[in-house]
Design a protein around this motif. Structure first.
Motif, PDB file in Angstrom:
ATOM      1  N   VAL A 122      10.893   8.731  -4.439  1.00  0.00           N
ATOM      2  CA  VAL A 122       9.142   8.909  -3.413  1.00  0.00           C
ATOM      3  C   VAL A 122       8.903   8.113  -2.765  1.00  0.00           C
ATOM      4  N   VAL A 123       9.260   8.153  -1.409  1.00  0.00           N
ATOM      5  CA  VAL A 123       9.447   7.512   0.105  1.00  0.00           C
ATOM      6  C   VAL A 123       9.204   7.871   0.788  1.00  0.00           C
ATOM      7  N   ARG A 124       7.898   6.909   0.808  1.00  0.00           N
ATOM      8  CA  ARG A 124       6.945   7.735   2.314  1.00  0.00           C
ATOM      9  C   ARG A 124       6.172   8.755   2.128  1.00  0.00           C
ATOM     10  N   GLY A 125       5.685   9.277   0.852  1.00  0.00           N
ATOM     11  CA  GLY A 125       5.463  10.578   0.526  1.00  0.00           C
ATOM     12  C   GLY A 125       7.222  12.013   1.188  1.00  0.00           C
ATOM     13  N   VAL A 126       8.482  11.738   1.149  1.00  0.00           N
ATOM     14  CA  VAL A 126       9.601  12.450   0.934  1.00  0.00           C
ATOM     15  C   VAL A 126       9.610  12.277  -0.808  1.00  0.00           C
ATOM     16  N   VAL A 127       9.787  13.199  -1.646  1.00  0.00           N
ATOM     17  CA  VAL A 127       9.638  13.702  -2.552  1.00  0.00           C
ATOM     18  C   VAL A 127      12.011  14.357  -2.742  1.00  0.00           C
ATOM     19  N   TYR A 128      12.321  13.465  -3.561  1.00  0.00           N
ATOM     20  CA  TYR A 128      13.459  13.396  -3.618  1.00  0.00           C
ATOM     21  C   TYR A 128      14.227  13.966  -4.666  1.00  0.00           C
ATOM     22  N   LEU A 129      14.392  15.084  -5.516  1.00  0.00           N
ATOM     23  CA  LEU A 129      14.647  15.688  -6.525  1.00  0.00           C
ATOM     24  C   LEU A 129      16.058  15.177  -6.734  1.00  0.00           C
ATOM     25  N   TYR A 130      16.626  15.190  -8.239  1.00  0.00           N
ATOM     26  CA  TYR A 130      17.402  15.579  -8.641  1.00  0.00           C
ATOM     27  C   TYR A 130      17.745  15.619 -10.331  1.00  0.00           C
ATOM     28  N   GLY A 131      18.935  16.474 -10.479  1.00  0.00           N
ATOM     29  CA  GLY A 131      19.166  16.685 -11.702  1.00  0.00           C
ATOM     30  C   GLY A 131      19.572  18.322 -12.052  1.00  0.00           C
ATOM     31  N   GLU A 132      19.555  19.038 -13.147  1.00  0.00           N
ATOM     32  CA  GLU A 132      20.527  20.096 -12.989  1.00  0.00           C
ATOM     33  C   GLU A 132      19.235  21.047 -13.873  1.00  0.00           C
ATOM     34  N   GLY A 170      -0.198  15.911  -0.520  1.00  0.00           N
ATOM     35  CA  GLY A 170       0.840  14.542  -0.335  1.00  0.00           C
ATOM     36  C   GLY A 170       2.105  14.421   0.381  1.00  0.00           C
ATOM     37  N   VAL A 171       2.754  15.255  -1.065  1.00  0.00           N
ATOM     38  CA  VAL A 171       3.529  15.535  -0.476  1.00  0.00           C
ATOM     39  C   VAL A 171       4.147  15.756   1.147  1.00  0.00           C
ATOM     40  N   ALA A 172       4.957  14.931   1.939  1.00  0.00           N
ATOM     41  CA  ALA A 172       5.458  15.338   3.480  1.00  0.00           C
ATOM     42  C   ALA A 172       6.682  16.462   3.136  1.00  0.00           C
ATOM     43  N   ARG A 173       7.456  15.996   2.359  1.00  0.00           N
ATOM     44  CA  ARG A 173       8.744  16.964   2.671  1.00  0.00           C
ATOM     45  C   ARG A 173       9.345  16.462   0.421  1.00  0.00           C
ATOM     46  N   VAL A 174      10.682  17.697   1.046  1.00  0.00           N
ATOM     47  CA  VAL A 174      11.101  17.615  -0.472  1.00  0.00           C
ATOM     48  C   VAL A 174      12.714  17.895  -0.555  1.00  0.00           C
ATOM     49  N   GLU A 175      13.013  16.823  -0.637  1.00  0.00           N
ATOM     50  CA  GLU A 175      14.786  16.662  -0.244  1.00  0.00           C
ATOM     51  C   GLU A 175      15.016  17.553  -1.605  1.00  0.00           C
ATOM     52  N   GLY A 217       0.779  -1.376   0.365  1.00  0.00           N
ATOM     53  CA  GLY A 217      -0.064  -0.253  -0.202  1.00  0.00           C
ATOM     54  C   GLY A 217       0.528   0.988   0.207  1.00  0.00           C
ATOM     55  N   GLU A 218       1.680   1.635   0.328  1.00  0.00           N
ATOM     56  CA  GLU A 218       3.261   2.249   0.974  1.00  0.00           C
ATOM     57  C   GLU A 218       3.360   2.585  -0.523  1.00  0.00           C
ATOM     58  N   PHE A 219       4.155   1.647  -1.553  1.00  0.00           N
ATOM     59  CA  PHE A 219       4.497   1.270  -2.515  1.00  0.00           C
ATOM     60  C   PHE A 219       3.478   2.034  -3.197  1.00  0.00           C
ATOM     61  N   LEU A 220       2.489   1.655  -3.621  1.00  0.00           N
ATOM     62  CA  LEU A 220       1.075   1.948  -4.882  1.00  0.00           C
ATOM     63  C   LEU A 220       1.176   3.467  -4.072  1.00  0.00           C
TER      64      LEU A 220
END
Length: 112
Positions: A66-76, A95-100, A35-38
């Protein structure tokens, strides 16, 4: 016929056990339930759609996880303003808990 019912009953019990196991809490930080993965996959799709519909960001290559609502952004990113705007857009998605932020500002002068 009786054997078929037993197999069907056993299969139903097995499926129920697997579903129940998938709904349990975390066993460690690296494991998510089905459920968390989905939920994370759905949130990632919503974030990508929001970024694709933003005229200032849609042409930029932004990778994410995205892991447990935390969005990790990568790129230039071409400039700090677009970097900040991308983060704001992601934070605005329900639904976004936090942005890294792991985005790097790379201009023509400091490109590797």
């Amino acid at each position: 016929m009786r054997g078929l019912r037993r197999v069907a009953g056993f299969t139903a019990l097995l499926v129920a056990a697997l579903l129940a196991a998938g709904c349990q809490g975390y066993t460690s930080d690296s494991h998510r339930t089905l459920g968390e993965f989905l939920d994370d996959a759905s949130l990632q799709s919503a974030v990508k759609l929001k970024l694709m519909h933003d005229p200032d960001i849609k042409s930029l290559a932004i990778d994410m996880e995205v892991v447990r609502g935390v969005v990790y952004l990568y790129g230039e990113m071409p400039d700090p303003a677009r970097r900040a705007h991308a983060i704001e857009v992601v934070q605005s998605v329900p639904g976004v808990a936090r942005v890294e932020d792991h985005l790097k500002v790379v201009t023509e002068g400091n490109a590797p």
